[in-house]
Write an enzyme that holds these catalytic residues in place. Sequence first.
Site, short mmCIF file in Angstrom:
data_model
loop_
_atom_site.label_atom_id
_atom_site.label_comp_id
_atom_site.label_asym_id
_atom_site.label_seq_id
_atom_site.Cartn_x
_atom_site.Cartn_y
_atom_site.Cartn_z
N CYS A 70 19.40 26.70 17.48
CA CYS A 70 20.60 27.51 17.62
C CYS A 70 21.23 27.82 16.27
O CYS A 70 21.78 28.90 16.07
CB CYS A 70 21.60 26.85 18.57
SG CYS A 70 22.41 25.42 17.87
N CYS B 258 0.85 -1.18 0.00
CA CYS B 258 0.00 0.00 0.00
C CYS B 258 0.89 1.24 0.00
O CYS B 258 2.11 1.14 0.04
CB CYS B 258 -0.96 -0.01 1.19
SG CYS B 258 -0.26 0.62 2.73
ZN LIG Z 1 0.84 -1.11 3.74
#
Ligand SMILES: [Zn+2]
Lengths: 586, 627
Positions: free
Chosen positions: B180, B165
């Site tokens: 800084c 995915c």
């Molecule tokens: Zn996945």
Amino acid sequence: MSHPPDKKQQRYDRQLRLWGAHGQAALESSHVLLINGNATGAEILKNLVLPGIASFTILDPSPVLPSDLGSNFFVDPEDIGKPRAKVVAERLREMNEDVAGEWVGESPSTLLSTNPSFFLRFHLVVLCNHNSPGPSSSASSTPPVGSSTPSPSTPTPQSTSGLLSEKEVAALEDLLWERNVPLVMVRSYGLAGMVRVGRKEHRVIDPHTPTPDLRLQTPFPALQALVDSVNLDALDDHARTGVPFVVILCKAMEKWKKENPTTPPTASALKKLVLAMSKDLNREENFVEASGQAYRACGKYEIPRTARNVLEDPECDKVGVVGAPPPHPFWIVARAVRDFAREEGAGYLPHPGSVPDMKADTGKYVELATIYRQKHLSDLASIRTRVASVVSQINSLPRSTSTSSIDSAPPPAVGETREWAGSVQVKDEEIERWCKNASQVVVKRYKRVKDELGEAGVEAGEPARHLSQPDSPFLHYVLLRAVDRFRDVHHRFPGVLADEVEPDIRLLKKQVQELLKGWGSQGVTVPDEYVHETVRCGAAELHAIAALIGGIASQECIKLITGQYVPVVDTFVFDGIKSVGGVYEL
Amino acid sequence: MTDSGRLAHLECALSADLTKTLGDASILMVGAGGIGCELLKTLLLSGVKNITVVDLDTIDLSNLNRQFLFQKQHISKAKAHVARESALRFNPEANIVSHHANIKDPQFDVAFFRGFTVVMNALDNLEARSYVNLMCLAADRPLVEAGTTGFQGQSYVIKRRKTACYDCLPKVLPKTYAVCTIRSTPSLPIHCIVWAKSYLFSQLFGPPSESEDPVLDTREDEGNAEEISKLKDESEALKAIKDAMGTDKFPRMVFEKVFNTDVNRLLSMHDMWKSRKPPTPLVYDELASEEEKETQTRKGRSKGKGKAQKNAPESGDRERLEWEQKVWSVEESVGVFLKSLRVLATRYQEVRKSDPESGLSFDKDDDPVMDFVAATANLRAHVYGIPQQCRFNTKQMAGSIIPAVATSNAIIAGVMVLHLFKLLTPSEVPLSGIKRATLGTSTGRGTILGAGSNEAPNPVCAVCNAGFVVVETDVEKAKLKDIVEIVKGSDHLGLKGEVSINHKNLLIYEDDDLEDNVDKTLQEVHITHGKNLQILVDDDDAGVKRTVYLFVLHRDNLPTLFTLSGDKGVDIPTVASRVAEESNNAKRPREEGLEERDEGTKRLRTDGGSHDDPIVIDEVEDTIELD
Ligand SMILES: [Zn+2]
């Protein structure tokens, strides 16, 4: 909002970041010819009109046909029968009012024989030598089967009018070749497509492939002085973390040379030494960085191969020779750079002036950057002097009656100014760009279609080698060439007649075999299923392929026009069934 | 033209079956920018007839170099609507629905996503991509993902439990800078630009409540605490100067404070400059033009008398472009600084009249804002002896601008539609045949368009290695204990183990903890229509863990308290507890940024930035308060 609606730099902001003001100026002064306003051609022009070329011309004798509606975004149903060049040009012009667009409704093949100078008015020519045929013809409109030369009473099907034969393409190529005008040939055919780039000589000063030039092997005096001013042992812990890796590596090299006067270090040996020089690797990140860069200090410096090829090119030798045609400014600078490297640079090119980012304190980094910048400026000054003396020498030579062998007539190559009849000039900006990119410059000389593969001495095994790869996209190159020959012979594309599919498969196979034979590649074949697929698609131009192939073609056009990035060498072939693309040098 | 005529070439080159499937399919297109314009056109000309377009952005001048469905007269209008109208002009038969809205709005719920055959992303940022990815997993619809950057791009197909995915691979997060470095020890132009944009601009003109810019790393470690407190002191002093806003002396006061007083104070900390080059304060009287000085002392604005300083070219394209691409002299920067301060001060006071809590926000395409940032960054660079940048470069770094052209968008949209052909081929093309396409900056013989194999799901992905369940219920009636029942009850998911329930990384229930919440309705814990719950089930006995995403759809008048759809208990994948612990930090990133790219873009990516094309996704919404 605060912005008036008419600002070019705002409109073009996102692309200026790819090719800068120089590239944009080149685009904005370029005139592009498109032969055939089919779906692929319209997509290409769309992608050139949007970023703002000066003008385009569409040469296309075809009216809008029903088959255009399904694939060409720029034609409407009510446009059927109108000149396609006109319709597409008008729609494209709407997208960018800064771009001028013209159309010519004549046949390219007629123009080629009656008025060839027409084609020389452009900086770039795009040839989309294909038209999608209409819906499958009914039997009644079928031309005589198997007639290789249709009788005058049988009109050539309109779908192939405006297309150039193999011979005519070769003539066009020769014409443009002589004037060094690039020709981009593009096809979308069923689920396959190709883009082929051709130009006699293409020069790229800025390919956008920078590599740092640090001079670690042989520090120049100012750099050496900076290195000498740093005493690592005397620095406190904090100051040690601010020493740039360039200085650390030079120190390490000195140490190595003292300890091993006769053997140069290997990259890994130098790396070890650098790590050993650190007091605390957790804190001294700059030493870790230096160890990672150690390989840059090892070995002998050499000018990168492509740049070396440019400097050793015969064109460099011709600069300033009595009786030679006036050289292109590119070669004048190349010659100056070559002489600089040989005579005063100790083998080094002029310094580009840039330094990579590194872990260092502000003061030391700025000091280092200034030193390299100064080096660049003094190298640049030297190149300028050399160019100036070459230019004045050339201009004092008795004027040769013949013009330059390359780019010999208007239009001048984009982005370069030259007085054609008068004296040779080199723009200062060009010298500067050259010096900033000297290690990257590329010159590419392409081949003409008629010289490709076996016919011009390339090993006859080349096509066979490509074809021996299973499912090689190169199969589609062979098929597309065979389709063109089929069309030259039969005056139609294979598979467009519903009842001729089987015979067409046979006829196309024959063309494939002849083509391979011409390349000296007997014994290899194109698998049957590929031939079937090519015939089955009936020469359809699919928009998804047209968009993809057109996108790639226009990207190559931008590279050719701007003289930035390296265009494809020389043919890209795409197989939309396998979703695989290949690049072939033919 | 009849439909059959238009489609003849498709039936021929593809197949009659596929042509019909394409015509029947319903496509959701998320984004109508650079890829979106191309995609809409290519879909329509590929026989797709039903398309829904969602985009919350409006059209900007800088879009017109590639988003060809838009023209000048469309500037400031909704992309989704204009894209629809322009496309319909070319193909009036198409059925296009447009939403000028955020894809994360509750109206675009799981049921909405289930209404499509395929979802196609034409987005520009990680967060929205991640969200659509999750919704497609929940609705079990294939997703065609794509992105472009300059001449590069990619596209691939995501299918639940078949491919990786969107979140299976960790994403590179935008670079942050230590306070800084920004405040007192800048060493690179970017440090000065971040200071100008994220510190000075937002301090002077930002809304009062504006939180710390995430680009500043404010974690309190390694002496950072001290730095942050110093920064706070300086802010206080700056606030006093803000009170002078609107008076003629305001620009001079800001100048003297940030380029003189503050620098001198830093200089007085001698230890800092033992091994560093000390900064050089700027003196107003030496650098400001005579005209500027007069403006500061006299009432009213004197105009163009005497030796006036050259102003920024207002018009004339070439001149302006040159002005933006050259490095200004210090005097020029001072002039731009003072002038832009005056313009911004006037604007700031105007917006505050209508809303005292508002302010100006950074917009790279807003000229006075960008002028101010460029001039400020350069003056600061000058103070610290850092090379100065032209306005053009500063804009790129400050605005995280990703280069974009028409060509790559056209190519990638073409690839996306080829992916769609394969997804919809009736004889089902195996996913291995739908390659991951990568568009590179071709260099000579290199590949232009590469095909890689699609990756398998990452077995420890926190997003897709989960169950996806949809519950339809009345959120005013259903309680958290009902959710627990859905998870544990044998009539429902029947999962064993300890349950914890989260919404947007906020824990709202856990067995043996926060048990008071069980009697709260979903509404009371702000779980309303379209929201989702992340439920973790830890089965200690079996040594496995499960994750369930529960998507809530509010329904009135249901015959039962709730109805479930989606995964059954047995479908829900497990992760061995041990493995789950190890991969705990593989959580999906929240910030925007770019995906892996080669060379050229790495530098850009360090500042975050966006893919083509801008869709602004709202900041993380409501946080849940449990009282
Ligand atoms: Zn996945």
